[in-house]
Design a protein around this motif. Sequence first.
Motif, mmCIF file in Angstrom:
data_model
loop_
_atom_site.group_PDB
_atom_site.id
_atom_site.type_symbol
_atom_site.label_atom_id
_atom_site.label_comp_id
_atom_site.label_asym_id
_atom_site.label_seq_id
_atom_site.Cartn_x
_atom_site.Cartn_y
_atom_site.Cartn_z
ATOM 1 N N PRO A 1 -2.649 18.779 -21.944
ATOM 2 C CA PRO A 1 -3.056 19.161 -23.309
ATOM 3 C C PRO A 1 -4.391 19.890 -23.393
ATOM 4 C CG PRO A 1 -2.293 16.878 -23.240
ATOM 5 C CD PRO A 1 -2.441 17.330 -21.826
ATOM 6 N N TYR A 2 -5.194 19.844 -22.349
ATOM 7 C CA TYR A 2 -6.543 20.406 -22.421
ATOM 8 C C TYR A 2 -6.643 21.772 -21.761
ATOM 9 C CZ TYR A 2 -6.841 15.549 -23.513
ATOM 10 O OH TYR A 2 -6.585 14.318 -24.074
ATOM 11 N N GLY A 3 -5.545 22.247 -21.174
ATOM 12 C CA GLY A 3 -5.490 23.606 -20.656
ATOM 13 C C GLY A 3 -6.277 23.856 -19.395
ATOM 14 N N VAL A 4 -6.765 22.826 -18.746
ATOM 15 C CA VAL A 4 -7.563 23.010 -17.540
ATOM 16 C C VAL A 4 -6.657 23.201 -16.330
ATOM 17 C CG1 VAL A 4 -9.563 21.718 -18.379
ATOM 18 C CG2 VAL A 4 -7.697 20.507 -17.237
ATOM 19 N N ASP A 5 -7.213 23.832 -15.301
ATOM 20 C CA ASP A 5 -6.504 23.972 -14.038
ATOM 21 C C ASP A 5 -6.834 22.760 -13.170
ATOM 22 O OD1 ASP A 5 -4.958 25.651 -12.050
ATOM 23 O OD2 ASP A 5 -6.833 25.347 -10.957
ATOM 24 N N VAL A 6 -5.813 22.151 -12.565
ATOM 25 C CA VAL A 6 -5.994 20.903 -11.821
ATOM 26 C C VAL A 6 -5.628 21.110 -10.359
ATOM 27 C CG1 VAL A 6 -5.337 18.478 -11.625
ATOM 28 C CG2 VAL A 6 -5.392 19.575 -13.880
ATOM 29 N N GLN A 7 -6.533 20.706 -9.478
ATOM 30 C CA GLN A 7 -6.256 20.687 -8.049
ATOM 31 C C GLN A 7 -6.418 19.250 -7.565
ATOM 32 O OE1 GLN A 7 -5.183 23.267 -6.166
ATOM 33 N NE2 GLN A 7 -5.148 24.505 -8.047
ATOM 34 N N LEU A 8 -5.331 18.676 -7.056
ATOM 35 C CA LEU A 8 -5.347 17.287 -6.592
ATOM 36 C C LEU A 8 -5.325 17.251 -5.068
ATOM 37 C CD1 LEU A 8 -4.985 14.172 -6.990
ATOM 38 C CD2 LEU A 8 -2.516 14.602 -7.005
ATOM 39 N N GLU A 9 -6.245 16.489 -4.499
ATOM 40 C CA GLU A 9 -6.277 16.262 -3.052
ATOM 41 C C GLU A 9 -6.046 14.771 -2.817
ATOM 42 O OE1 GLU A 9 -9.659 16.351 0.392
ATOM 43 O OE2 GLU A 9 -9.555 18.112 -0.921
ATOM 44 N N HIS A 10 -4.886 14.441 -2.298
ATOM 45 C CA HIS A 10 -4.500 13.046 -2.089
ATOM 46 C C HIS A 10 -4.427 12.796 -0.583
ATOM 47 C CE1 HIS A 10 -1.206 9.715 -2.617
ATOM 48 N NE2 HIS A 10 -2.307 9.263 -2.080
ATOM 49 N N THR A 11 -5.390 12.042 -0.061
ATOM 50 C CA THR A 11 -5.443 11.750 1.365
ATOM 51 C C THR A 11 -4.878 10.358 1.614
ATOM 52 O OG1 THR A 11 -7.425 13.117 1.594
ATOM 53 C CG2 THR A 11 -6.929 11.576 3.386
ATOM 54 N N ARG A 12 -3.728 10.312 2.270
ATOM 55 C CA ARG A 12 -3.126 9.034 2.601
ATOM 56 C C ARG A 12 -4.029 8.302 3.589
ATOM 57 N NH1 ARG A 12 0.456 6.537 -0.634
ATOM 58 N NH2 ARG A 12 2.367 7.704 -0.960
ATOM 59 N N GLY A 13 -4.267 7.032 3.325
ATOM 60 C CA GLY A 13 -5.116 6.240 4.195
ATOM 61 C C GLY A 13 -4.308 5.372 5.119
ATOM 62 N N VAL A 14 -4.255 4.088 4.816
ATOM 63 C CA VAL A 14 -3.526 3.142 5.655
ATOM 64 C C VAL A 14 -2.573 2.327 4.791
ATOM 65 C CG1 VAL A 14 -5.356 2.955 7.367
ATOM 66 C CG2 VAL A 14 -5.367 1.416 5.394
ATOM 67 N N PRO A 15 -1.469 1.848 5.364
ATOM 68 C CA PRO A 15 -0.588 0.936 4.634
ATOM 69 C C PRO A 15 -1.259 -0.432 4.492
ATOM 70 C CG PRO A 15 0.463 1.824 6.625
ATOM 71 C CD PRO A 15 -0.983 2.122 6.720
ATOM 72 N N PRO A 16 -0.665 -1.341 3.732
ATOM 73 C CA PRO A 16 -1.181 -2.709 3.703
ATOM 74 C C PRO A 16 -0.898 -3.431 5.017
ATOM 75 C CG PRO A 16 0.832 -2.555 2.410
ATOM 76 C CD PRO A 16 0.486 -1.161 2.819
ATOM 77 N N VAL A 17 -1.775 -4.350 5.384
ATOM 78 C CA VAL A 17 -1.502 -5.250 6.513
ATOM 79 C C VAL A 17 -0.623 -6.377 5.996
ATOM 80 C CG1 VAL A 17 -2.496 -6.933 8.110
ATOM 81 C CG2 VAL A 17 -3.628 -4.722 7.759
ATOM 82 N N VAL A 18 0.584 -6.486 6.562
ATOM 83 C CA VAL A 18 1.540 -7.512 6.140
ATOM 84 C C VAL A 18 1.783 -8.445 7.326
ATOM 85 C CG1 VAL A 18 3.827 -7.969 5.196
ATOM 86 C CG2 VAL A 18 2.595 -5.894 4.516
ATOM 87 N N ASN A 19 1.229 -9.630 7.255
ATOM 88 C CA ASN A 19 1.340 -10.601 8.346
ATOM 89 C C ASN A 19 2.731 -11.223 8.395
ATOM 90 O OD1 ASN A 19 -1.322 -10.259 9.130
ATOM 91 N ND2 ASN A 19 -2.079 -12.054 8.025
ATOM 92 N N SER A 20 3.304 -11.272 9.598
ATOM 93 C CA SER A 20 4.611 -11.904 9.769
ATOM 94 C C SER A 20 4.457 -13.426 9.795
ATOM 95 C CB SER A 20 5.258 -11.434 11.066
ATOM 96 O OG SER A 20 4.546 -11.916 12.180
ATOM 97 N N GLU A 21 5.515 -14.113 9.401
ATOM 98 C CA GLU A 21 5.459 -15.570 9.322
ATOM 99 C C GLU A 21 5.306 -16.210 10.706
ATOM 100 O OE1 GLU A 21 8.066 -19.319 7.472
ATOM 101 O OE2 GLU A 21 8.782 -17.246 7.275
ATOM 102 N N HIS A 22 6.090 -15.731 11.680
ATOM 103 C CA HIS A 22 6.088 -16.375 12.996
ATOM 104 C C HIS A 22 4.745 -16.194 13.700
ATOM 105 C CE1 HIS A 22 7.769 -18.112 16.620
ATOM 106 N NE2 HIS A 22 7.312 -17.082 17.306
#
Length: 399
Positions: free
Chosen positions: A292-313
């Motif tokens: 709605p504001y008419g601006v030009d947008v440049q997005l830089e999305h840098t993927r970092g790391v996934p979540p650490v998901v500990n296994s039960e065993h």
Amino acid sequence: MRNYSLETEPTELVSPWLEPLIDEVTAFRRELHAHPELSFQEHRTTAAIYDRLAAAGLSPRRLDGTGVIVDVGEGPIATALRGDIDALPIIEETGLPFASRNHGVTHGCGHDIHTATMLGIALVLSRMHNDKPLGGTVRIIFQPAEETLPGGALACIDQGALDGVPRILALHCDPRIEVGRIGTRIGPITSASDTIKIELTGRGGHSSRPHLTEDLVFALAQIAINVPAVLSRRVDVRSGVSMVWGQISAGSAPNAIPGHGVMSGTMRCLDREAWHAAGELLDAVVQQVAAPYGVDVQLEHTRGVPPVVNSEHETAIIEAAARAELGEDSVVLAPQSMGGEDFAWFLQGVPGSLMRLGTHVPGGEEYDLHRGDYIADERALAVGIRVLTAAALRTLRAA
């Protein structure tokens, strides 16, 4: 066959093997603390690790650039253990006699503790193996560059760190947990972490006539407020998606609407699927809010790391080892953290678990990580070595 990996009675006490080494390991930690090095610059640290392992009769392997891998024992690998070796660009304010001599760099996240712990484990296991064969192999990974996204874990994996590895365990200092205890959690224990940068350009002008401009500052404000709100309604709220801005910059005068502005922040999430979903939505949401504001947008999305998901065993293996070595009350529930941790990359390939190592002095001052005044109780070194050595022995016996 008895399942040693989950029993809580002692399978082999580590302390007698560690006692002759603990002073050396502590001195090694202090030397690392006095000479911290930033991500992918850990050349002195790498040399110190390599030389001490080689002096123990082991056959360490240098990674390209920095980092070391060493296998202790003979035969199939039962488990891998990982410790990170890099420091932070922070001025140290501890006043310790072994404080950083590299101005502007400090081990404010405890990686010197992690590295010394892994060295101690390698030395203990080597002595055990020389006395009586372990019946398998434990791989120890001294990983560079945890503090730089997407993390040095990927370089380790590319160089074969996980080849033949069925599981991997790790530890991280936690100044909220008293020394002598560890924290564990099944499932997500740390968050995915991405970096977001948004740059806006538009027609500036006098602040008395915003209708003749593309009011860039107002657009920045709307993005700052509404993009996190929209994502919270488009992604499952149970996933813990969090977008927080750390920088917004535009303009130089109170009565002039600028033509350029920038904002940056982080997006964090505790769920792998939601992490991917939020990333796919992000560009469209930003464009829609800004439209709605008419601006030009440049997005830089840098993927970092996934979540650490500990296994039960694997978490159960650590808990059983801790209770056998330290006592029944030595394990506490670790809170989830919205911080990022590149150990997650290892867990994309094999199951594993990251434990929290208590470094808080009982009754002493409370610290947080990534602070220049963070002081860890060095008694945590023996705790970490005992627990993860015992955990490794359980995996060897279960195999």
